[in-house]
Scaffold this active site. Structure first.
Site, PDB file in Angstrom:
ATOM      1  N   ALA A 152       0.873  -1.187   0.000  1.00 49.49           N
ATOM      2  CA  ALA A 152       0.000   0.000   0.000  1.00 49.49           C
ATOM      3  C   ALA A 152       0.906   1.230   0.000  1.00 49.49           C
ATOM      4  O   ALA A 152       1.010   1.941   0.999  1.00 49.49           O
ATOM      5  CB  ALA A 152      -0.912  -0.022   1.213  1.00 49.49           C
ATOM      6  N   HIS A 327     -25.432  17.238  25.216  1.00 49.09           N
ATOM      7  CA  HIS A 327     -24.638  16.559  26.252  1.00 49.09           C
ATOM      8  C   HIS A 327     -25.314  15.236  26.597  1.00 49.09           C
ATOM      9  O   HIS A 327     -26.533  15.209  26.706  1.00 49.09           O
ATOM     10  CB  HIS A 327     -24.563  17.445  27.497  1.00 49.09           C
ATOM     11  CG  HIS A 327     -23.903  16.780  28.656  1.00 49.09           C
ATOM     12  ND1 HIS A 327     -22.532  16.689  28.770  1.00 49.09           N
ATOM     13  CD2 HIS A 327     -24.427  16.128  29.744  1.00 49.09           C
ATOM     14  CE1 HIS A 327     -22.220  16.039  29.871  1.00 49.09           C
ATOM     15  NE2 HIS A 327     -23.364  15.689  30.486  1.00 49.09           N
TER      16      HIS A 327
END
Ligand SMILES: Cc1cc2nc3c(=O)[nH]c(=O)nc-3n(C[C@H](O)[C@H](O)[C@H](O)COP(=O)(O)OP(=O)(O)OC[C@H]3O[C@@H](n4cnc5c(N)ncnc54)[C@H](O)[C@@H]3O)c2cc1C
Length: 354
Positions: A152, A327
């Site tokens: 790669a 949150h």
């Protein structure tokens, strides 16, 4: 109207001429090859790696860039004994080193070896394994044997393989076909998009460019004017960045103010048992606008989109920090980092700025 000759393998190599008014060249790229690597079923490229190896065994990944590290993560999860060799001093070259560090720490503990500053100099396909020779940048030589090798080392554009020159289209030495902001090549009714057009070689850049080209062909006044293109490594943890990096700010002598929110202070991050991530924002100290962002941690690739939008809209630190984030979420870390820049952060004690 232009005519092209198309060779069709379905027709046993016969040629066929087709006519077009407009053409969009989107022939992509292919894996780069190292000339000394032999043909052997145990040696694969990133395309071959997608057809999952049943018994990967000892797997050497040559190239510690995004694709190599993503494949390494997949094969590690599938039980391979993974080694990675990278020519440069850093995994994922191009990304700020601090963003890579949490990934490097995790994979160093899991993988057989991470070889940096190391070049593969020879590969031979033996009966009992694939023999690989290495040389470090200090000249230290070594070798090892692997069951599989995944190459790669980058991708090369297909511009030199499609005969575009026959239609007068300019193809550069490397095989890229340049085009303007409307995706027109030097031949005005022939367009180029995607990997063949240039870096970064990313799917979301290719499809954005493709839309521009199609709209221009349809007569719209479209042009590519995206300010930034995000990069994401789908590793574990994920690494994502967009816009200006710290490294490029330094080389271009651009003054930036950095704000970092460590995920060890994020309740959501702790609740998923991962505290190694962080969110980093780079601001222009004069305009207070966001110039770049880097995030490492679970779902960093999802979180980076907010910062790309902020850069596109010219958002300042206060715009991000004063946007109410839900949150408990990881997205809060973007707002917290912006608050750290603005000096309004209450979720973490930071020494007062001078
Ligand atoms: C392993 C791997 C993982 C990746 N992961 C990501 C990712 O997570 N996110 C991301 O954004 N990008 C990723 N990429 C990059 C992404 O795949 C490319 O940027 C994107 O596909 C480029 O699109 P394109 O249209 O330019 O080329 P391609 O998608 O490569 O399409 C080109 C097509 O043209 C065909 N072709 C070539 N020559 C000829 C010819 N002479 N005649 C006819 N047809 C031809 C090819 O067969 C191919 O189908 C990855 C790439 C690889 C290899």
């Amino acid at each position: 109207m232009i005519e092209v000759t198309q060779a069709s393998s379905l027709q046993g190599g016969a040629s066929e001429r087709i006519r077009f008014e407009y053409c969009i060249i989107a022939a992509g790229s292919e894996p780069m090859r190292l000339p000394f690597i032999p043909q052997d079923p145990r040696i694969i490229d990133s395309t071959g790696a997608l057809e999952v190896l049943r018994e990967p065994g000892r797997l050497l990944v040559i190239g510690g860039g995004i694709i190599g590290l993503e494949m390494a993560c997949v094969y590690d999860a599938l039980g391979a004994k993974v080694s990675v060799v990278e020519l440069t001093a850093q995994l994922m070259p191009g990304c700020d080193p601090d963003l890579v560090r949490p990934l490097e720490k995790r994979i160093k503990a899991r993988y057989a070896e991470i070889l940096l500053n190391t070049q593969v100099t020879a590969v031979t396909a033996g009966k009992d394994g694939v023999q690989v020779s290495f040389a470090t940048s200090d000249g230290v030589k070594s070798s090892n044997s692997y069951d599989h090798v995944l190459v790669a080392v980058g991708r090369t554009p297909n511009g030199r393989t499609i005969g575009a020159e026959a239609a007068g289209v300019q193809v550069d030495q490397r095989g890229f076909i340049a085009s303007d902001q409307q995706m027109r090549t030097n031949v005005p009714h022939i367009f180029s998009i995607g990997d063949i057009r240039g870096q970064p070689m990313l799917a979301h850049k290719a499809s954005h460019e493709a839309k521009v080209a199609a709209e221009v062909v349809a007569g719209h006044k479209s042009a590519f004017d995206a300010r930034v293109i995000p990069s994401v490594a789908y590793t574990d943890p994920e690494v994502a960045w967009v816009g200006l990096t710290e490294a490029s700010a330094k080389t271009q002598n651009i003054s930036v103010e950095k704000a970092v929110f460590p995920w060890a202070a994020s309740g959501r991050s702790l609740s998923i048992g991962r505290d190694e991530g962080f969110t980093k924002l780079l601001f222009d100290p004069a305009t207070r606008r966001l110039l770049g962002a880097g995030i490492v941690g679970t779902n960093a690739g999802e979180l980076i989109a907010e910062t790309a939008l902020a850069i596109e809209l010219g958002a300042e630190g206060a715009d991000i920090g004063l946007t109410v984030h839900p949150h408990p979420t990881l997205s809060e870390t973007v707002a917290f980092a912006a608050e750290a820049f603005d000096g309004t952060l209450t979720d973490l004690y930071l020494p007062k700025k001078r």
